[in-house]
Scaffold this motif. Structure first.
Motif, mmCIF file in Angstrom:
data_model
loop_
_atom_site.group_PDB
_atom_site.id
_atom_site.type_symbol
_atom_site.label_atom_id
_atom_site.label_comp_id
_atom_site.label_asym_id
_atom_site.label_seq_id
_atom_site.Cartn_x
_atom_site.Cartn_y
_atom_site.Cartn_z
ATOM 1 N N LEU A 84 0.846 -1.193 0.000
ATOM 2 C CA LEU A 84 0.000 0.000 0.000
ATOM 3 C C LEU A 84 0.877 1.235 0.000
ATOM 4 C CD1 LEU A 84 -2.713 -0.983 2.683
ATOM 5 C CD2 LEU A 84 -3.010 -0.892 0.211
ATOM 6 N N ASP A 85 0.660 2.119 -0.955
ATOM 7 C CA ASP A 85 1.432 3.353 -0.970
ATOM 8 C C ASP A 85 0.710 4.429 -0.166
ATOM 9 O OD1 ASP A 85 -0.688 3.895 -2.570
ATOM 10 O OD2 ASP A 85 0.474 4.383 -4.368
ATOM 11 N N GLU A 86 1.384 5.527 0.048
ATOM 12 C CA GLU A 86 0.840 6.571 0.911
ATOM 13 C C GLU A 86 -0.397 7.234 0.315
ATOM 14 O OE1 GLU A 86 3.490 10.175 0.852
ATOM 15 O OE2 GLU A 86 4.883 8.690 0.030
ATOM 16 N N ASN A 87 -0.466 7.351 -1.020
ATOM 17 C CA ASN A 87 -1.630 7.977 -1.639
ATOM 18 C C ASN A 87 -2.892 7.143 -1.418
ATOM 19 O OD1 ASN A 87 -0.057 10.097 -2.672
ATOM 20 N ND2 ASN A 87 0.513 8.879 -4.473
ATOM 21 N N LEU A 88 -2.751 5.828 -1.555
ATOM 22 C CA LEU A 88 -3.891 4.950 -1.314
ATOM 23 C C LEU A 88 -4.315 4.984 0.156
ATOM 24 C CD1 LEU A 88 -5.809 2.962 -2.634
ATOM 25 C CD2 LEU A 88 -4.183 1.129 -2.154
ATOM 26 N N LEU A 89 -3.332 5.077 1.042
ATOM 27 C CA LEU A 89 -3.648 5.161 2.466
ATOM 28 C C LEU A 89 -4.374 6.461 2.807
ATOM 29 C CD1 LEU A 89 -0.461 3.710 4.192
ATOM 30 C CD2 LEU A 89 -2.777 2.797 4.312
ATOM 31 N N LEU A 90 -3.924 7.569 2.205
ATOM 32 C CA LEU A 90 -4.600 8.845 2.449
ATOM 33 C C LEU A 90 -6.029 8.828 1.912
ATOM 34 C CD1 LEU A 90 -1.729 11.385 1.690
ATOM 35 C CD2 LEU A 90 -2.728 10.843 3.910
ATOM 36 N N SER A 95 -11.805 8.486 3.134
ATOM 37 C CA SER A 95 -13.054 7.729 2.962
ATOM 38 C C SER A 95 -13.626 7.314 4.309
ATOM 39 C CB SER A 95 -12.798 6.500 2.090
ATOM 40 O OG SER A 95 -12.291 6.872 0.818
ATOM 41 N N LEU A 96 -12.769 6.829 5.197
ATOM 42 C CA LEU A 96 -13.246 6.426 6.521
ATOM 43 C C LEU A 96 -13.770 7.614 7.318
ATOM 44 C CD1 LEU A 96 -10.512 3.846 7.610
ATOM 45 C CD2 LEU A 96 -12.840 3.370 6.844
ATOM 46 N N PHE A 215 -4.628 6.839 9.965
ATOM 47 C CA PHE A 215 -5.543 5.688 9.841
ATOM 48 C C PHE A 215 -5.736 4.997 11.189
ATOM 49 C CE2 PHE A 215 -5.771 1.051 9.391
ATOM 50 C CZ PHE A 215 -7.003 0.929 8.771
ATOM 51 N N SER A 216 -4.642 4.742 11.901
ATOM 52 C CA SER A 216 -4.727 4.021 13.174
ATOM 53 C C SER A 216 -5.511 4.814 14.209
ATOM 54 C CB SER A 216 -3.320 3.723 13.693
ATOM 55 O OG SER A 216 -2.586 2.956 12.761
ATOM 56 N N LEU A 217 -5.249 6.107 14.282
ATOM 57 C CA LEU A 217 -5.941 6.914 15.277
ATOM 58 C C LEU A 217 -7.416 7.068 14.942
ATOM 59 C CD1 LEU A 217 -3.257 9.655 15.993
ATOM 60 C CD2 LEU A 217 -3.811 7.637 17.322
ATOM 61 N N GLN A 218 -7.725 7.169 13.654
ATOM 62 C CA GLN A 218 -9.135 7.214 13.266
ATOM 63 C C GLN A 218 -9.875 5.954 13.708
ATOM 64 O OE1 GLN A 218 -9.528 7.854 9.076
ATOM 65 N NE2 GLN A 218 -9.338 10.078 9.221
ATOM 66 N N VAL A 219 -9.251 4.821 13.489
ATOM 67 C CA VAL A 219 -9.912 3.550 13.828
ATOM 68 C C VAL A 219 -10.018 3.378 15.337
ATOM 69 C CG1 VAL A 219 -9.733 1.051 13.668
ATOM 70 C CG2 VAL A 219 -9.242 2.462 11.668
ATOM 71 N N PHE A 220 -8.906 3.544 16.046
ATOM 72 C CA PHE A 220 -8.909 3.274 17.479
ATOM 73 C C PHE A 220 -9.717 4.301 18.276
ATOM 74 C CE2 PHE A 220 -4.769 0.993 16.557
ATOM 75 C CZ PHE A 220 -5.305 -0.251 16.755
ATOM 76 N N LEU A 221 -9.803 5.539 17.773
ATOM 77 C CA LEU A 221 -10.535 6.563 18.509
ATOM 78 C C LEU A 221 -11.996 6.653 18.092
ATOM 79 C CD1 LEU A 221 -7.935 9.493 18.648
ATOM 80 C CD2 LEU A 221 -8.651 8.011 20.516
ATOM 81 N N PHE A 222 -12.265 6.608 16.774
ATOM 82 C CA PHE A 222 -13.601 6.919 16.284
ATOM 83 C C PHE A 222 -14.412 5.684 15.872
ATOM 84 C CE2 PHE A 222 -11.055 10.773 15.315
ATOM 85 C CZ PHE A 222 -11.727 11.648 16.161
ATOM 86 N N ALA A 223 -13.750 4.575 15.558
ATOM 87 C CA ALA A 223 -14.512 3.373 15.183
ATOM 88 C C ALA A 223 -15.410 2.888 16.318
ATOM 89 C CB ALA A 223 -13.562 2.266 14.726
ATOM 90 N N PRO A 224 -14.948 2.845 17.589
ATOM 91 C CA PRO A 224 -15.866 2.456 18.666
ATOM 92 C C PRO A 224 -17.057 3.401 18.809
ATOM 93 C CG PRO A 224 -13.596 2.257 19.399
ATOM 94 C CD PRO A 224 -13.552 2.955 18.082
#
Length: 304
Positions: A84-90, A95-96, A215-224
């Motif tokens: 995964l490159d950085e553009n796809l990750l961004l 999107s999330l 990505f990690s902070l979005q998931v761990f903070l906002f996914a719950p």
């Protein structure tokens, strides 16, 4: 004769009274109980008889979050492998973020206001800017530490995160909620953030570090928070989202390695089927005794 009359004139022993305070009663030991002591004994008065299907439904939240953490680990792995490159990750991050705000708007429209949304956007802007500025620091933070130590500590932190995570609530305060997250939930979030920093420190460029940390902070903070709002809005929608997440996670793990697929599938079955069954079976052996020896419990709120 006078002595006998004097002996008979002694006052009778007073009747024992069950009182909480007042000191020792004359003629009775401090631990004295009368014959009615065990008449008030109650067995299994507060034991909750659980239904197997309900327990299995409640355990879906645990498996759901296990899938979320597994997907995060998969993204970490593919980023470290340069898949995964950085553009796809961004693009994934944006999107999330948009999807999360859409879910909040649809499920919490009564609690959300324009001022609250603007405050969320301002906080996210400051948060993202600070994260981008600190990305070079994260990249070189663990340069002097061996990779084996980094991976070992990361696994331990993720296990601590899963052990302390609040599966029935949210890691951040939901709109309209009266209670703030517990101390163990805050410790769980901090453990996941530190694990994310350790993984990001092994990435090759500043862009990768910023994208993975975001990505990690979005998931761990906002996914719950998002999953909590979905569950509160509709339990049927919660089940549908959970099963869709199960399918996506199992497919992604199977594409990585079949052994991991089998292990993860066994873990999901144990959490959703075996553990609820064990809990129901153990309820048969629960034996609770209550009586006058228990501590007094207030039946009103002392803050009123």
């Amino acid at each position: 004769m006078d002595k006998n009359l004097a002996g008979d004139s002694t006052p009778p022993r007073p009747k024992w009274r069950k009182v909480a305070y007042g000191g020792m009663q004359i003629g009775y030991d401090d631990n004295y109980t009368d014959e009615t002591f065990l008449e008030e004994m109650v067995m299994n008065a507060n034991v909750v008889r659980r239904d197997l299907l309900k327990v299995m439904k409640d355990s879906v939240s645990i498996s759901q979050y296990l899938c979320i953490v597994a997907l995060v680990v998969l993204v970490w792995f593919h980023t470290l492998e340069s898949s995964l490159d950085e553009n796809l990750l961004l693009l994934l991050d944006l999107s999330l973020l948009a999807l999360g705000f859409l879910v909040l708007l649809l499920t919490e429209e009564k609690m959300l206001s324009l001022s609250l949304l603007l405050r969320y956007l301002v906080n996210i802007t400051f948060f993202t800017t600070g994260l981008y500025i600190l990305a070079p620091v994260y990249q070189t933070l663990t340069r002097s530490i061996s990779s084996d130590s980094i991976w070992a500590v990361t696994v331990c932190l993720l296990l601590l995160h899963l052990f302390l995570h609040d599966y029935s609530g949210s890691t951040i305060r939901a709109p309209g909620a009266l209670k703030s997250p517990s101390l163990t939930s805050c410790i769980s979030v901090n453990a996941s953030i530190v694990a994310s920093v350790f993984v990001a420190s092994r990435l090759p460029s500043r862009g990768h570090v910023f994208a993975v940390m975001l990505f990690s902070l979005q998931v761990f903070l906002f996914a719950p928070l998002v999953t909590y709002c979905i569950k509160k809005f509709s339990f049927g929608l919660h089940l549908f989202f959970s099963f869709a997440l199960f399918g996506l996670t199992l497919y992604s793990v199977y594409a990585l390695h079949r052994l991991f697929f089998v292990l993860f599938l066994v873990l999901v079955v144990v959490v959703n089927v075996v553990c609820p069954y064990w809990l129901i079976r153990m309820q048969e052996y629960k034996f609770e005794i209550n009586g006058p020896w228990d501590e007094a419990k207030l039946c009103f709120d002392i803050t009123d």
